[in-house]
Design a protein around this motif. Structure first.
Motif, PDB file in Angstrom:
ATOM      1  N   GLU A  38       0.811  -1.220   0.000  1.00 47.18           N
ATOM      2  CA  GLU A  38       0.000   0.000   0.000  1.00 47.18           C
ATOM      3  C   GLU A  38       0.844   1.270   0.000  1.00 47.18           C
ATOM      4  O   GLU A  38       0.330   2.352  -0.239  1.00 47.18           O
ATOM      5  CB  GLU A  38      -0.944   0.016   1.210  1.00 47.18           C
ATOM      6  CG  GLU A  38      -2.000  -1.067   1.181  1.00 47.18           C
ATOM      7  CD  GLU A  38      -3.046  -0.866   0.081  1.00 47.18           C
ATOM      8  OE1 GLU A  38      -3.256   0.290  -0.345  1.00 47.18           O
ATOM      9  OE2 GLU A  38      -3.634  -1.871  -0.352  1.00 47.18           O
ATOM     10  N   ARG A  39       2.130   1.148   0.252  1.00 47.74           N
ATOM     11  CA  ARG A  39       2.993   2.330   0.370  1.00 47.74           C
ATOM     12  C   ARG A  39       3.256   2.959  -0.995  1.00 47.74           C
ATOM     13  O   ARG A  39       3.601   2.269  -1.954  1.00 47.74           O
ATOM     14  CB  ARG A  39       4.318   1.945   1.019  1.00 47.74           C
ATOM     15  CG  ARG A  39       4.163   1.625   2.487  1.00 47.74           C
ATOM     16  CD  ARG A  39       5.420   1.148   3.129  1.00 47.74           C
ATOM     17  NE  ARG A  39       6.583   1.984   2.838  1.00 47.74           N
ATOM     18  CZ  ARG A  39       7.692   1.955   3.558  1.00 47.74           C
ATOM     19  NH1 ARG A  39       7.786   1.158   4.612  1.00 47.74           N
ATOM     20  NH2 ARG A  39       8.711   2.716   3.237  1.00 47.74           N
ATOM     21  N   PRO A  40       3.119   4.286  -1.084  1.00 51.23           N
ATOM     22  CA  PRO A  40       3.345   4.959  -2.368  1.00 51.23           C
ATOM     23  C   PRO A  40       4.817   5.019  -2.775  1.00 51.23           C
ATOM     24  O   PRO A  40       5.123   5.253  -3.941  1.00 51.23           O
ATOM     25  CB  PRO A  40       2.791   6.370  -2.127  1.00 51.23           C
ATOM     26  CG  PRO A  40       2.869   6.567  -0.653  1.00 51.23           C
ATOM     27  CD  PRO A  40       2.662   5.199  -0.046  1.00 51.23           C
ATOM     28  N   ASP A  41       5.734   4.795  -1.842  1.00 52.49           N
ATOM     29  CA  ASP A  41       7.161   4.849  -2.173  1.00 52.49           C
ATOM     30  C   ASP A  41       7.712   3.506  -2.645  1.00 52.49           C
ATOM     31  O   ASP A  41       8.901   3.392  -2.932  1.00 52.49           O
ATOM     32  CB  ASP A  41       7.973   5.347  -0.971  1.00 52.49           C
ATOM     33  CG  ASP A  41       7.871   4.418   0.236  1.00 52.49           C
ATOM     34  OD1 ASP A  41       6.798   3.823   0.461  1.00 52.49           O
ATOM     35  OD2 ASP A  41       8.868   4.302   0.985  1.00 52.49           O
ATOM     36  N   ASP A  43       7.908   0.890  -5.565  1.00 47.58           N
ATOM     37  CA  ASP A  43       7.654   0.756  -6.997  1.00 47.58           C
ATOM     38  C   ASP A  43       7.759  -0.678  -7.488  1.00 47.58           C
ATOM     39  O   ASP A  43       7.169  -1.037  -8.498  1.00 47.58           O
ATOM     40  CB  ASP A  43       8.634   1.610  -7.794  1.00 47.58           C
ATOM     41  CG  ASP A  43       8.459   3.087  -7.524  1.00 47.58           C
ATOM     42  OD1 ASP A  43       7.304   3.533  -7.379  1.00 47.58           O
ATOM     43  OD2 ASP A  43       9.477   3.799  -7.453  1.00 47.58           O
ATOM     44  N   ALA A  64      -3.263  -2.708  -5.611  1.00 54.66           N
ATOM     45  CA  ALA A  64      -2.879  -1.568  -4.779  1.00 54.66           C
ATOM     46  C   ALA A  64      -2.229  -0.462  -5.593  1.00 54.66           C
ATOM     47  O   ALA A  64      -2.344   0.713  -5.258  1.00 54.66           O
ATOM     48  CB  ALA A  64      -1.931  -2.020  -3.668  1.00 54.66           C
ATOM     49  N   SER A  65      -1.550  -0.824  -6.658  1.00 54.89           N
ATOM     50  CA  SER A  65      -0.868   0.178  -7.484  1.00 54.89           C
ATOM     51  C   SER A  65      -0.897  -0.266  -8.940  1.00 54.89           C
ATOM     52  O   SER A  65       0.055  -0.873  -9.432  1.00 54.89           O
ATOM     53  CB  SER A  65       0.569   0.362  -7.008  1.00 54.89           C
ATOM     54  OG  SER A  65       1.207   1.350  -7.771  1.00 54.89           O
ATOM     55  N   SER A  67      -0.289   1.196 -11.526  1.00 55.17           N
ATOM     56  CA  SER A  67       0.783   1.748 -12.358  1.00 55.17           C
ATOM     57  C   SER A  67       2.084   0.958 -12.248  1.00 55.17           C
ATOM     58  O   SER A  67       2.991   1.167 -13.039  1.00 55.17           O
ATOM     59  CB  SER A  67       1.045   3.202 -11.976  1.00 55.17           C
ATOM     60  OG  SER A  67       1.507   3.284 -10.645  1.00 55.17           O
ATOM     61  N   ARG A  68       2.177   0.034 -11.278  1.00 52.76           N
ATOM     62  CA  ARG A  68       3.381  -0.802 -11.178  1.00 52.76           C
ATOM     63  C   ARG A  68       3.457  -1.709 -12.389  1.00 52.76           C
ATOM     64  O   ARG A  68       2.483  -2.340 -12.767  1.00 52.76           O
ATOM     65  CB  ARG A  68       3.326  -1.691  -9.931  1.00 52.76           C
ATOM     66  CG  ARG A  68       3.767  -1.038  -8.677  1.00 52.76           C
ATOM     67  CD  ARG A  68       3.918  -2.072  -7.553  1.00 52.76           C
ATOM     68  NE  ARG A  68       4.023  -1.380  -6.299  1.00 52.76           N
ATOM     69  CZ  ARG A  68       3.171  -1.504  -5.301  1.00 52.76           C
ATOM     70  NH1 ARG A  68       2.154  -2.325  -5.385  1.00 52.76           N
ATOM     71  NH2 ARG A  68       3.343  -0.813  -4.193  1.00 52.76           N
TER      72      ARG A  68
END
Length: 88
Positions: A38-41, A43, A64-65, A67-68
């Motif tokens: 969940e962390r935005p930092d 990648d 969760a991301s 864009s990864r």
């Protein structure tokens, strides 16, 4: 040229995880993989777990991301006879 930074090592045992993180050069340790994805930092998520947990973690990380980048090495996951994921 990219220079990856090893941010978070995740493990079940907090003491062992912290020791491994310090020895291997990770910035920190976490025992909850859900908190890490969940962390935005974060990648890149490299899943190094027993096979029966790969699908759950990979699907959660992708959700969760979005864009990864997704790995192109995994051909797919299907449900096996014991309702666990099996690779094809």
């Amino acid at each position: 040229r990219l220079k990856p930074r090893m941010r978070v090592l995740c493990g079940r045992d907090g003491v062992a995880c912290a020791a491994a993180a310090a020895q291997l050069g990770w910035d920190e340790c976490e025992t909850d993989w859900r908190a890490v994805i969940e962390r935005p930092d974060i990648d890149i998520v490299d899943i190094c777990t027993p096979g029966d947990s790969h699908a759950e973690i990979a699907q959660a990380a992708a959700a969760a991301s979005p864009s990864r980048p997704q790995s192109t090495r995994i051909f797919g996951v299907m449900r096996g006879p014991m309702n666990g994921p099996t690779w094809r």
